[in-house]
Design an enzyme around this catalytic site. Structure first.
Site, PDB file in Angstrom:
ATOM      1  N   ASP A 130       0.907  -0.883  -0.048  1.00 21.39           N
ATOM      2  CA  ASP A 130       0.327  -0.392   0.278  1.00 21.39           C
ATOM      3  C   ASP A 130       0.904   1.241   0.236  1.00 21.39           C
ATOM      4  OD1 ASP A 130      -1.927   1.815   0.854  1.00 21.39           O
ATOM      5  OD2 ASP A 130      -3.064   0.392   0.568  1.00 21.39           O
ATOM      6  N   HIS A 134      -3.452   5.890   3.998  1.00 21.21           N
ATOM      7  CA  HIS A 134      -4.220   4.816   3.907  1.00 21.21           C
ATOM      8  C   HIS A 134      -3.523   3.811   4.001  1.00 21.21           C
ATOM      9  CE1 HIS A 134      -5.461   1.675   0.378  1.00 21.21           C
ATOM     10  NE2 HIS A 134      -7.209   2.454   0.322  1.00 21.21           N
ATOM     11  N   SER A 169     -11.225  -0.619   0.019  1.00 19.91           N
ATOM     12  CA  SER A 169     -10.290  -0.989   0.732  1.00 19.91           C
ATOM     13  C   SER A 169     -10.258  -1.285   2.245  1.00 19.91           C
ATOM     14  CB  SER A 169      -9.525   0.674   0.703  1.00 19.91           C
ATOM     15  OG  SER A 169      -8.738   0.436  -0.210  1.00 19.91           O
TER      16      SER A 169
END
EC number: 3.4.21.63
Length: 495
Positions: free
Chosen positions: A182, A214, A380
């Site tokens: 990521d 994230h 996600s």
């Protein structure tokens, strides 16, 4: 535009090479591209045929660098002849990869004439135009509601009494490594308790830090002390996306390769007695883009090498089969659900979606400080629930160096088991071609055999049966009552 250059129409001066490109090749290798992805100009991923070994791959790398250098020399000569005005040099070979022998190749930034030479090489299976990938978060909803963990540990819809109660085995995640592929991880966050460390930064000239948040958020859901499914798993940051939340397919493939090699080394070290207590590895990939044969092959190869993989289905409210890595066959592809047990409005669906997990308004770790948290939404956020669940279930097995070690819980078997025990029929707004399955962690049991033996669970099946029974009884009573009334009317009419 630095790094992304227009194509030159100059002929290529081919340098001497250690291999011969001639008629033994049955036609030029195809160049693949995705209709729904943003391509990175002049950037390509080259995949070798299965017969290519390490020696021939190295020879090919040397050859392609030779013809690339010759092209750059020609570009430089042209710039001089035009008094400095002309195209800039191409960057050449970028990454090489070998994912457990299942996917071997390289990526780079090349002139089109170089690529035409590569296409004719007998070792090349196909070439894919590199394209952008991005995180799978939906940034439009920001509310604090840490409900996801509770939902995957209860069969029925959450109530006031179960809303914030996560049932789990305290050893969940112990002995398992989780790779977050990521934007990186805020490894100093207190919720990771020192179990998070930096693994690898793939993008060139990028820093070893999560500048986006994230990846940190996903990692918190996987293995955070407060926010995580598998609270004792180890976390490794594999940075493939920049702080903007975007990156390239080729960098993602390189990230998968790094994670696989790291996992295989751990497996070997455990078998050799160099480390104790290691049980296995999982990976989460909450990112995606257009269809990419190479990215799907990379993830599939990782799973075949023993890495348990969860990937996000995507946030386009569309068929997940049109996106990568969501369409890959071997990982678990995860759609997003809501607190009200609905399919999240943004979640992709379809036969390529294997299961659903909480993905709307998910509270987890963030960047900016050691205590930062944030609430965001997306598939996600759903995928790391499953990655955490993979780590959780793997940890319930004996370690690889244990005298009690049993047959390995392979990614294929664990995927099958997670799907088999999922809560069935819990969600609304699920298209007919999409599995209506919601993830379940076993409700706090630490006995994996018992969890799997319990099988799936159909929501409110007994309630539905009772309702149908009551309807049948009411219909019978109504029929009898109407029959009696009819008889009375008939008798009165005859009299």
């Amino acid at each position: 535009m630095k790094g992304y250059l227009s194509l030159s129409i100059l002929p290529l001066l081919v340098a001497a090479s250690p291999v011969v490109v001639d008629s033994i090749h049955n036609g030029a290798a195809p160049i693949l591209s995705s209709m729904n992805a943003k391509e990175v100009p002049d950037s390509y991923i080259v995949v070798f045929k299965k017969h290519v070994n390490a020696e021939s791959a190295a020879a090919h790398h040397s050859w392609v660098q030779d013809i690339h250098s010759a092209q750059n020399e020609r570009v430089e000569l042209r710039k001089r002849s035009l008094f400095g005005f002309g195209e800039e040099a191409y960057l050449g070979l970028k990454n090489t990869f070998d994912i457990a022998g299942s996917l071997v190749g390289y990526s780079g930034h090349f002139h089109e004439d170089v690529i035409e030479q590569v296409r004719k090489h007998p070792d090349v299976e196909y070439i894919e135009k590199d394209s952008e990938v991005h995180t799978m978060e939906d940034p439009t909803v920001e509310k604090s509601a840490p409900w996801g963990l509770a939902r995957i540990s209860h069969r029925d819809s959450l109530s006031f009494g179960t809303f914030n109660k996560y049932l789990y085995a305290s050893e969940g995640g112990e002995g398992v490594d989780a790779y977050t592929i990521d934007t990186g991880i805020n490894v100093d966050h207190v919720d990771f308790e020192g179990r998070a460390q930096w693994g690898k930064t793939i993008p060139t000239d990028d820093e070893d830090a999560d500048g986006n948040g994230h990846g940190t958020h996903c990692s918190g859901t996987i293995a955070g002390r407060k926010y995580g499914v598998a609270k004792k798993a180890n976390l490794y940051a594999v940075k493939v996306l920049r702080s903007s939340g975007s990156g390239t397919m080729s960098d993602v493939v390189a990230g998968v390769e790094w994670a696989v090699k790291s996992h295989l080394k751990k497996v070997k070290d455990a078998k050799d007695g160099k480390i104790k207590g290691f049980k296995g590895s999982v990976a989460n990939m909450s990112l995606g883009g257009g269809k990419s044969r190479t990215l799907e092959a990379a993830v599939n190869a990782g799973v075949e090498a023993g890495l348990h993989f969860a990937v996000a289905a995507g946030n386009d409210n569309a068929d997940a089969c049109n996106y990568s890595p969501a369409a890959a066959e071997n990982p678990i592809t995860v759609g997003a659900s809501t607190l009200q047990d609905e399919r999240a409005y943004f979640s992709n669906y379809g036969k390529c979606t294997d299961i659903f997990a909480p993905g709307l308004n998910i509270l987890s770790t963030w960047i900016g400080s050691k205590h930062a948290v944030n609430t965001i939404s997306g598939t996600s956020m759903a995928s790391p629930h499953i990655a955490g669940l993979l780590a959780y279930f793997v940890s319930l097995q004996p370690s690889k160096d244990s005298a009690f070690a049993v047959d390995e819980l392979t990614p294929k078997k664990l995927k099958k088991d997670i799907i088999a025990i999922a809560t069935q029929g819990a969600l609304t707004d699920i298209p007919s071609d999409t599995p209506n399955l919601l993830a379940w962690n076993g409700g706090g049991s630490s006995n994996y055999t018992d969890i799997i033996a319990s099988g799936g669970y159909k929501v409110n099946a007994s309630v539905k049966d009772r309702f149908e029974g009551l309807v049948h009884k009411a219909e019978k009573l109504l029929t009898e009552e109407l029959g009696a009334i009819y008889s009375e009317i008939h008798d009165a009419a005859v009299a």
